[in-house]
Design a protein around this motif. Structure first.
Motif, PDB file in Angstrom:
ATOM      1  N   UNK A  47       0.830  -1.209   0.000  1.00 39.42           N
ATOM      2  CA  UNK A  47       0.000   0.000   0.000  1.00 39.42           C
ATOM      3  C   UNK A  47       0.865   1.261   0.000  1.00 39.42           C
ATOM      4  N   UNK A  48       1.892   1.311   0.878  1.00 33.54           N
ATOM      5  CA  UNK A  48       2.732   2.499   0.978  1.00 33.54           C
ATOM      6  C   UNK A  48       3.543   2.755  -0.286  1.00 33.54           C
ATOM      7  N   UNK A  49       4.132   1.695  -0.847  1.00 33.65           N
ATOM      8  CA  UNK A  49       4.981   1.877  -2.039  1.00 33.65           C
ATOM      9  C   UNK A  49       4.152   2.216  -3.266  1.00 33.65           C
ATOM     10  N   UNK A  50       3.014   1.533  -3.471  1.00 32.65           N
ATOM     11  CA  UNK A  50       2.183   1.778  -4.656  1.00 32.65           C
ATOM     12  C   UNK A  50       1.638   3.207  -4.646  1.00 32.65           C
ATOM     13  N   UNK A  51       1.170   3.673  -3.503  1.00 30.43           N
ATOM     14  CA  UNK A  51       0.659   5.042  -3.426  1.00 30.43           C
ATOM     15  C   UNK A  51       1.782   6.069  -3.590  1.00 30.43           C
ATOM     16  N   UNK A  52       2.997   5.714  -3.133  1.00 33.74           N
ATOM     17  CA  UNK A  52       4.133   6.616  -3.338  1.00 33.74           C
ATOM     18  C   UNK A  52       4.448   6.766  -4.821  1.00 33.74           C
ATOM     19  N   UNK A  53       4.368   5.669  -5.573  1.00 33.48           N
ATOM     20  CA  UNK A  53       4.598   5.735  -7.019  1.00 33.48           C
ATOM     21  C   UNK A  53       3.539   6.604  -7.683  1.00 33.48           C
ATOM     22  N   UNK A  54       2.274   6.454  -7.267  1.00 34.03           N
ATOM     23  CA  UNK A  54       1.189   7.236  -7.860  1.00 34.03           C
ATOM     24  C   UNK A  54       1.373   8.724  -7.573  1.00 34.03           C
TER      25      UNK A  54
END
Length: 544
Positions: free
Chosen positions: A351-358
């Motif tokens: 969740x943290x990494x995917x939202x950071x990419x977005x």
């Protein structure tokens, strides 16, 4: 059946007594008139050694058994009176032994002068015997302790006996309590109400002060009143009383909880957000639906990849943003279902990494728009710095920071499956323990920082004169994103169990929908419904 209740001298079963009674035979009656008379009256027969003959009585066979006699006539167990006689014999024996051991020499001298001093010896021995009886203390072979008080009386308790008399003349007695005058105040009388058998014509007697305390309540003694006077108080929250007149309430085992009446413990029910319940089905359906919509948008952009609206503001970053949003919508599926070691470990990390990419992709887009306007002057250095490399480096570096935070989190205190038995009544909450709450909020804090910076840059670039300027839509989308996650924190902290998980899933879905809808819906509208605006000729006419 009739029932009688009375107190009786305390009794206990001496070792070997029952077996001894079973071996008693009338042949012992020689020289013992008691056994002879008892045997003849008990079995209604005549022994051969009897001188008188009665025509109406038969001769005793000699193999009669005492255990066949009714209980009202003869008991096989040692009664209270027999037990007292048994103890008295032992007490005298101990006293004589103690007296003889301490006055051995005196006894020898007295025996030598026995013919001259018989009367004096008897009186003196009697006084000595009484003296030693008052000071002895011993355990009989049953285990009871015998001793005398300062008044020379035996320290003993009484048994409360319940007699049951049946129509056929048989009788059964059993102990239902005890009375100990030497016990502390309020504890002299002990009665086990559950063992008492009352005759059907009687109502069970009540305390002279009040009724029973029923399950769910406990006794609270009234000050300065008799021991049988008490108040009934409800058990505290989380405790029960499952019997009448309990002195104190008890706590249920951890895997159980009190029922509504607090009279018994009930097994707790496992609780987690499952795929089979209504809430789980709704959240799963929403996640899959928006994942499908995102996939359609991505396919639409791939089909029209050479059109101006797709190529504007870095086509590669647009693809990265769509893929990250697709993963954001699929991310809630890791939160639904029974927590396991793997899902607990990876769900917050993903969740943290995917939202950071977005968010870093959106930041790269807004910075690209801002730098593009600043680089319109001929010979500007900004023009040289522009390009795909800058946007890609922004996405990579910002995502790398979040990955580093998650790596530290996993290595120090990784999330793990946990059980909470105290937050909700009647529930065993199966949850993922985040391991370190500060690290979890560090992940959220970094996402907030990226969103805030992106919002500020997009707000500054929202009115720049550029074709297909996304800054306005990005500003609105980040406003929605920040509003969702600002409200998430207090709501998350105020919920428990599966609803806490549902709050996080809803925040993930709603913030992702805000980004997808605000940024890509206007572009899809132009591609599908206003294709004339998505052409090179329209851009040339607009610039002129």
């Amino acid at each position: 059946m009739e029932s009688l209740h009375h107190s009786n001298a305390h009794s206990n079963q001496s070792l070997g007594f029952h077996k001894f009674v079973q071996t008693v035979r009338p042949s012992w009656a020689k020289g013992d008139g008691f056994i002879q008379d008892f045997w003849e009256h008990a079995f209604n027969c005549l022994l051969k050694m009897t001188d008188t003959m009665h025509e109406d009585k038969e001769t005793c066979l000699g193999d009669e058994k005492l255990e066949t006699l009714p209980g009202i006539l003869f008991e096989m167990n040692m009664t209270g009176h027999s037990y007292n006689i048994y103890n008295a014999v032992y007490a005298v024996a101990h006293a004589v032994h103690e007296s003889s051991s301490k006055h051995k020499n005196w006894v020898k001298r007295e025996i030598l002068q026995l013919n001259r001093m018989t009367e004096m010896l008897f009186e003196r021995s009697q006084r000595e015997l009484h003296h030693f009886l008052s000071s002895i203390s011993f355990n009989n072979n049953v285990g009871d302790t015998l001793h005398f008080d300062e008044n020379g009386e035996l320290v003993a308790e009484f048994d409360v006996i319940n007699w049951l008399m049946f129509p056929n003349g048989s009788m059964v007695r059993f102990k239902v309590g005890s009375l100990n005058p030497h016990a502390p105040t309020g504890q002299q009388l002990k009665i086990n109400d559950d063992q008492i058998r009352w005759h059907k014509i009687f109502n069970q007697p009540l305390s002279v002060c009040n009724d029973h305390c029923y399950p769910g309540y406990s006794r609270k003694k009234r000050e300065r009143e008799p021991f049988c006077c008490y108040d009934c108080t409800a058990c505290p929250r989380g405790m029960i009383s499952h019997k009448k007149d309990m002195e104190t309430c008890i706590t249920c085992p951890e895997n159980q909880y009190p029922n509504k009446e607090q009279a018994q413990c009930i097994p707790r029910v496992p609780s987690f957000l499952s795929y089979g319940e209504s809430l789980g089905i709704i959240l799963t359906s929403l996640a899959l639906f928006f994942s499908f919509i995102t996939a359609l948008v991505f396919a639409l952009f791939l089909k029209h990849k050479d059109t101006p609206i797709v190529k504007a503001n870095n086509r590669s970053i647009t693809y990265i943003l769509l893929i990250s949003l697709l993963l954001c919508f699929l991310c809630p599926l890791l939160f639904i279902g029974q927590p396991a070691k793997v899902t607990c470990l990876v769900r917050q990390i993903i969740f943290g990494i995917v939202f950071s990419v977005a968010l870093s992709s959106i930041l790269a887009k807004t910075i690209t728009v801002l730098l593009a306007f600043m680089a319109t002057t001929p010979g500007s250095r900004m023009r040289k710095r522009m390009g795909k490399g800058l946007a890609t480096s922004i996405v990579f570096s910002c995502s790398l920071v979040q990955a580093a935070i998650c790596t530290v989190w996993v290595n120090m205190t990784p999330p793990f499956p946990d059980v909470d038995m105290h937050s909700l009544d009647g529930k065993i909450i199966l949850e993922c323990n985040e391991g370190s709450a500060p690290m979890f909020y560090c992940v959220l804090g970094y996402l907030s920082t990226l969103a805030t910076v992106s919002f500020i840059v997009a707000f500054l670039a929202r009115k720049l004169p550029d074709s297909f300027n996304e800054a306005k839509f990005i500003t609105f989308s980040l406003l929605v994103f920040c509003s969702v996650w600002v409200s998430f924190v207090p709501t998350y902290l105020s919920t428990k169990g599966k609803y806490m998980v549902a709050v996080e899933i809803f925040s993930i879905l709603s913030s992702s929908v805000g980004l997808l809808g605000s940024i890509f819906v206007p572009k899809c509208y132009i591609i599908l419904l206003r294709p004339a605006l998505n052409s090179r000729e329209h851009l040339i006419r607009r610039k002129n």
